[in-house]
Each structure stands twice: as structure tokens, then as C-alpha cells.
Design a protein around this motif. Sequence first.
Motif, PDB file in Angstrom:
ATOM      1  N   UNK A   8      -2.903 -14.869  35.173  1.00 40.77           N
ATOM      2  CA  UNK A   8      -3.363 -15.529  36.212  1.00 40.77           C
ATOM      3  C   UNK A   8      -2.161 -16.003  37.069  1.00 40.77           C
ATOM      4  N   UNK A   9      -1.157 -16.141  36.300  1.00 43.83           N
ATOM      5  CA  UNK A   9       0.119 -16.461  37.264  1.00 43.83           C
ATOM      6  C   UNK A   9       0.820 -15.341  37.738  1.00 43.83           C
ATOM      7  N   UNK A  10       0.534 -13.987  36.873  1.00 41.59           N
ATOM      8  CA  UNK A  10       1.192 -12.792  37.633  1.00 41.59           C
ATOM      9  C   UNK A  10       0.115 -12.551  38.498  1.00 41.59           C
ATOM     10  N   UNK A  11      -1.018 -12.690  38.799  1.00 38.77           N
ATOM     11  CA  UNK A  11      -1.829 -12.326  39.543  1.00 38.77           C
ATOM     12  C   UNK A  11      -1.620 -13.157  41.009  1.00 38.77           C
ATOM     13  N   UNK A  12      -1.468 -14.369  40.919  1.00 40.59           N
ATOM     14  CA  UNK A  12      -1.011 -15.343  41.862  1.00 40.59           C
ATOM     15  C   UNK A  12       0.355 -14.592  42.436  1.00 40.59           C
ATOM     16  N   UNK A  13       1.229 -14.318  41.806  1.00 40.15           N
ATOM     17  CA  UNK A  13       2.600 -14.155  42.205  1.00 40.15           C
ATOM     18  C   UNK A  13       2.485 -12.587  43.178  1.00 40.15           C
ATOM     19  N   UNK A  14       1.659 -11.757  42.444  1.00 44.82           N
ATOM     20  CA  UNK A  14       1.582 -10.545  43.218  1.00 44.82           C
ATOM     21  C   UNK A  14       0.824 -10.507  44.627  1.00 44.82           C
ATOM     22  N   UNK A  15      -0.123 -11.600  44.665  1.00 46.19           N
ATOM     23  CA  UNK A  15      -0.818 -11.839  45.988  1.00 46.19           C
ATOM     24  C   UNK A  15       0.153 -12.685  46.886  1.00 46.19           C
ATOM     25  N   UNK A  16       0.879 -13.709  46.471  1.00 46.02           N
ATOM     26  CA  UNK A  16       1.964 -14.460  47.428  1.00 46.02           C
ATOM     27  C   UNK A  16       3.110 -13.402  47.766  1.00 46.02           C
ATOM     28  N   UNK A  17       3.362 -12.361  46.821  1.00 43.88           N
ATOM     29  CA  UNK A  17       4.259 -11.513  47.266  1.00 43.88           C
ATOM     30  C   UNK A  17       3.875 -10.657  48.380  1.00 43.88           C
ATOM     31  N   UNK A  24      10.478 -14.710  52.393  1.00 43.50           N
ATOM     32  CA  UNK A  24      10.210 -15.850  52.469  1.00 43.50           C
ATOM     33  C   UNK A  24       9.622 -16.569  50.879  1.00 43.50           C
ATOM     34  N   UNK A  25       9.418 -15.554  50.060  1.00 48.19           N
ATOM     35  CA  UNK A  25       8.772 -16.035  48.668  1.00 48.19           C
ATOM     36  C   UNK A  25       9.599 -17.027  48.106  1.00 48.19           C
ATOM     37  N   UNK A  26      11.055 -16.660  48.015  1.00 44.55           N
ATOM     38  CA  UNK A  26      11.650 -17.958  47.283  1.00 44.55           C
ATOM     39  C   UNK A  26      11.788 -19.197  47.710  1.00 44.55           C
ATOM     40  N   UNK A  27      11.937 -19.180  49.184  1.00 43.18           N
ATOM     41  CA  UNK A  27      11.977 -20.399  49.671  1.00 43.18           C
ATOM     42  C   UNK A  27      10.607 -21.103  49.321  1.00 43.18           C
ATOM     43  N   UNK A  28       9.373 -20.437  49.475  1.00 42.94           N
ATOM     44  CA  UNK A  28       8.164 -20.959  49.458  1.00 42.94           C
ATOM     45  C   UNK A  28       8.198 -21.398  48.153  1.00 42.94           C
ATOM     46  N   UNK A  29       8.333 -20.737  47.115  1.00 43.84           N
ATOM     47  CA  UNK A  29       8.276 -21.189  45.637  1.00 43.84           C
ATOM     48  C   UNK A  29       9.192 -22.222  45.276  1.00 43.84           C
ATOM     49  N   UNK A  30      10.287 -22.490  45.828  1.00 38.78           N
ATOM     50  CA  UNK A  30      11.025 -23.675  45.802  1.00 38.78           C
ATOM     51  C   UNK A  30      10.377 -24.836  46.248  1.00 38.78           C
ATOM     52  N   UNK A  31       9.657 -24.943  47.554  1.00 35.99           N
ATOM     53  CA  UNK A  31       9.129 -25.724  48.054  1.00 35.99           C
ATOM     54  C   UNK A  31       7.758 -26.046  47.282  1.00 35.99           C
TER      55      UNK A  31
END
Length: 177
Positions: A8-17, A24-31
Motif C-alpha cells: 500500500x505504501x508503494x502504491x501511494x508513493x507511485x501515485x504521489x510521484x 516537489x515530492x521531497x518537500x511534500x514528504x518532509x511536510x
Amino acid sequence: MIDLGLSKIAIIGVVALIVIGPEKLPRVARMAGTLYGRAQRYLNQVKSEVSREIEMEELKNLQKEVQEAGHSVKQSVEKSMHGVENSISGNLAEVENAWRGDSSAYDGHHDAHEAMLRATNDDLARKAREFRRKKLVRNSAVPGWYKQRHGGKQHVQSAAARVARFRPRASSSSFYS
């Protein structure tokens, strides 16, 4: 909280990417991580405050119970002390009347008191005789001739003197002579 497996975490990561983009992904992940951490700290604070409140309520209830128990003990002690004071004052009045020679205050207890005093005096005399007899048996002097014959101690000897006395002596004969 939320059951997230590795898939599930892998699917969320792919969709977020795909949605957010690689810049912008590293900044959003930190936030998202900081917000998640704040939420966890807030929940832990709320849990600790609730547990403290529960403990305080339990302590207040315990304090009330202890105070009530102490109050009941105090009342029972006061009642018993009042009874003891009454009996002491009654006995004191009896003794004062007996001292003055007022025979009407005895009410027939005079003979019983004399018998009790006589019994206690007899008991004390008997106990004193037994004590003296036991002390004599315990501390009686054993004659010196009996100690010599049966090997008893005749005087106090230090440990070093005892070792020297019983140490095997070197024999004067040798194998080489």
C-alpha cells in the motif's frame, strides 16, 4: 491507527510521484512527516493528560477513604479512652475511700482484693526462689579437682596460647641419624 502494508505504501508513493511530480515530492514528504509527528505528539499529550486526571481522581478517592478511616479510628480511641478514664476514676475513688477507712465503699470487694494481693505476693516469692535456684545452678562453681580429673577449663586461655599448646612438636629423632 491505519494499517499500511509495504504494498500500500508503494502504491501511494507511485501515485504521489505522478500527481505531485519529482521536484516537489521531497518537500511534500518532509511536510507530511512533520505533520504526522506533530499529530502523534498531540495524541500522546492528550493520553498522558487523561491518565493523569484519572490518577488524580483515584488519589482523591483514596484520600477520602483514608480520612474517613482515620476519623473512625480517632472516635473509637476517644470512646475507649473515656471508658478507661471512667474506670480509673472509679478505682481511684475506691482506693481513696479505702485509704480513709470508709468500709461502706468496699461493697464486699475487700476480701477479694486481699486474696488477690496475697496470691500475687506468693507468686512473686515463688518466682524469686526459682530465679535464685536457676542462677545458682547456672553459675555454680565446679571444684578444681573435678576440672583436673575430667579435663574442664581451669582458666581462660587465648587462642594463640591454645594453638601453641596443641601444635605438634618436632620430634628429636630424625631419619638421617
